[in-house]
Design an enzyme around this catalytic site. Sequence first.
Site, short mmCIF file in Angstrom:
data_model
loop_
_atom_site.label_atom_id
_atom_site.label_comp_id
_atom_site.label_asym_id
_atom_site.label_seq_id
_atom_site.Cartn_x
_atom_site.Cartn_y
_atom_site.Cartn_z
N GLU A 258 46.51 29.73 71.08
CA GLU A 258 45.95 30.35 69.86
C GLU A 258 46.36 31.82 69.79
O GLU A 258 46.48 32.38 68.70
CB GLU A 258 44.42 30.21 69.84
CG GLU A 258 43.83 30.32 68.45
CD GLU A 258 42.37 29.90 68.37
OE1 GLU A 258 42.01 29.09 67.49
OE2 GLU A 258 41.56 30.38 69.19
N HIS A 287 50.66 11.38 90.74
CA HIS A 287 50.72 9.92 90.56
C HIS A 287 50.70 9.57 89.08
O HIS A 287 50.37 8.45 88.71
CB HIS A 287 49.55 9.28 91.31
CG HIS A 287 49.61 9.60 92.77
ND1 HIS A 287 50.29 8.82 93.68
CD2 HIS A 287 49.13 10.65 93.46
CE1 HIS A 287 50.21 9.37 94.88
NE2 HIS A 287 49.50 10.49 94.77
N LYS A 392 41.59 24.17 58.26
CA LYS A 392 40.19 24.21 57.80
C LYS A 392 40.15 24.04 56.29
O LYS A 392 39.32 23.31 55.75
CB LYS A 392 39.54 25.54 58.17
CG LYS A 392 39.18 25.67 59.62
CD LYS A 392 38.39 26.96 59.82
CE LYS A 392 38.21 27.26 61.28
NZ LYS A 392 37.71 28.59 61.54
O1 LIG Z 1 32.82 30.72 67.52
P1 LIG Z 1 33.18 30.18 66.18
O2 LIG Z 1 33.17 31.22 65.12
O3 LIG Z 1 32.32 29.00 65.83
O4 LIG Z 1 34.68 29.68 66.26
C1 LIG Z 1 35.08 28.66 67.12
C2 LIG Z 1 36.57 28.63 67.27
O5 LIG Z 1 37.19 28.43 66.02
C3 LIG Z 1 38.33 29.25 65.90
O6 LIG Z 1 38.01 30.30 65.05
C4 LIG Z 1 39.50 28.51 65.40
O7 LIG Z 1 39.15 27.79 64.27
C5 LIG Z 1 38.56 29.77 67.31
O8 LIG Z 1 39.32 30.93 67.34
C6 LIG Z 1 37.18 29.92 67.79
O9 LIG Z 1 37.09 30.04 69.18
#
Ligand SMILES: O=P(O)(O)OC[C@H]1O[C@](O)(CO)[C@@H](O)[C@@H]1O
Length: 479
Positions: A258, A287, A392
């Site tokens: 990331e 293995h 998203k």
């Molecule tokens: O802690 P949050 O805001 O729920 O985000 C969870 C995860 O989602 C992300 O923003 C990625 O969608 C990550 O960087 C982060 O760790």
Amino acid sequence: MVGHYWLRSPKLAPNSFLRLQIENTLEAVFQFANDVISGKIKPPAPAERFTQILSVGIGGSALGPQFVAEALAPDNPPLKIRFIDNTDPAGIDHQIAQLGPELATTLVIVISKSGGTPETRNGLLEVQKAFREAGLEFAKQGVAITQENSLLDNTARIEGWLARFPMFDWVGGRTSEMSAVGLLPAALQGIDIKEMLAGAALMDEANRTTVVKNNPAALLALCWYWATDGIGSKDMVVLPYKDSLLLFSRYLQQLVMESLGKEFDLDGNRVNQGISVYGNKGSTDQHAYIQQLREGVHNFFVTFIEVLRDRPPGHDWELEPGVTCGDYLFGMLHGTRSALYANDRESISVTVQEVTPRSVGALVALYERAVGIYASLVNINAYHQPGVEAGKKAAGEVLALQKRVLAVLNEASCKEPVEPLTLEEVADRCHASEDIEMIFKIIAHMAANDRAIIAEGSCGSPRSIKVFLGECNVDELYA
Ligand SMILES: O=P(O)(O)OC[C@H]1O[C@](O)(CO)[C@@H](O)[C@@H]1O
């Protein structure tokens, strides 16, 4: 502002406000964990003590706590931990079912920096439903770790949850293990978080030297650069030879990918950087896939994590004259390393004395800094994740399309007689002919969950399908 290094050395924070924020949060974490473990803070009567933690969070709000729990939790921790880190209903049901009557003595820690991540919100809503069904009051057992005034923070405040801990906007999710996100669950499991912080601080200190040969993180980053030609041409296979470090590769997968997986560099050039990370543990993987590493496609470099101490002192015995079980593990690591080397497969070895809170803190700090240095070497920003937004957004569009599909099917299903529709008809009426495959997927999913009825045909031959809803919702029709 990127400040995760201050979490273990608050005196380095740029001003006293931030320093106090860190110190006060740490103090609150200690106090709360001690009070829960000692039974001063307890669940509603008749329960005497909290016995379980259910952590709800995803990505950086889960991976660090999962890794640390697996690495460091004692065999009989004061509170045992389980995780909901997905919006998979069956996975959530499983966690809740496993808790059984102990739901009454479960501390639910909801972790989300943004406080608005859908998977985490869904996990919370599902857990709250389970509490209602068990006749329990969620607020008395709920803890939130999130940024001040986030949706989650406001919900927790308004509903009067047991406790709230802050996350800071200058700490990224994937570098939050040394914030309340990682420290609270660890402390509740009886893990020495002061030692974790001390290990991280020591590693940070070592990583501040400008003498490259003495700087572990710089050496690591340079090894990555060498191994991948500075363009991610090879994958990083992480192999700890220690069961308790099993989740290290999963934790690193987010931290590295990331952070480094970026389309553009800091000057706006398209670079498509990144290093792919996978792995599990040795010698188990010998293995499984080591055959390919030795002889197959040469698209990786290995990182061996070597732990010198096999077992706590006093427990070792020789299963053959002069040879312990741990000697076999040692032999497997070095045998594999040599065999790979003999076939020109490169590896890095990271050696720690033993798996302790201090060494785990140091490992986390080592990789956090190596990622930062590598990002500088290849001129990218390690501290944002614009690519995640695309997925998203697309997920939101799928759900919006599903709503339209439902409305169209509802209208047809409210007719007398019911009018089953083909996929083309549904797509037409949704004004989404170009999304017909997605509409098929939506209907197949709803049918599999008894929310739509396939009147004719089967999902195996989409063109044959005619579909309607089992129930007509008249209210929705006129809404
Ligand atoms: O802690 P949050 O805001 O729920 O985000 C969870 C995860 O989602 C992300 O923003 C990625 O969608 C990550 O960087 C982060 O760790």
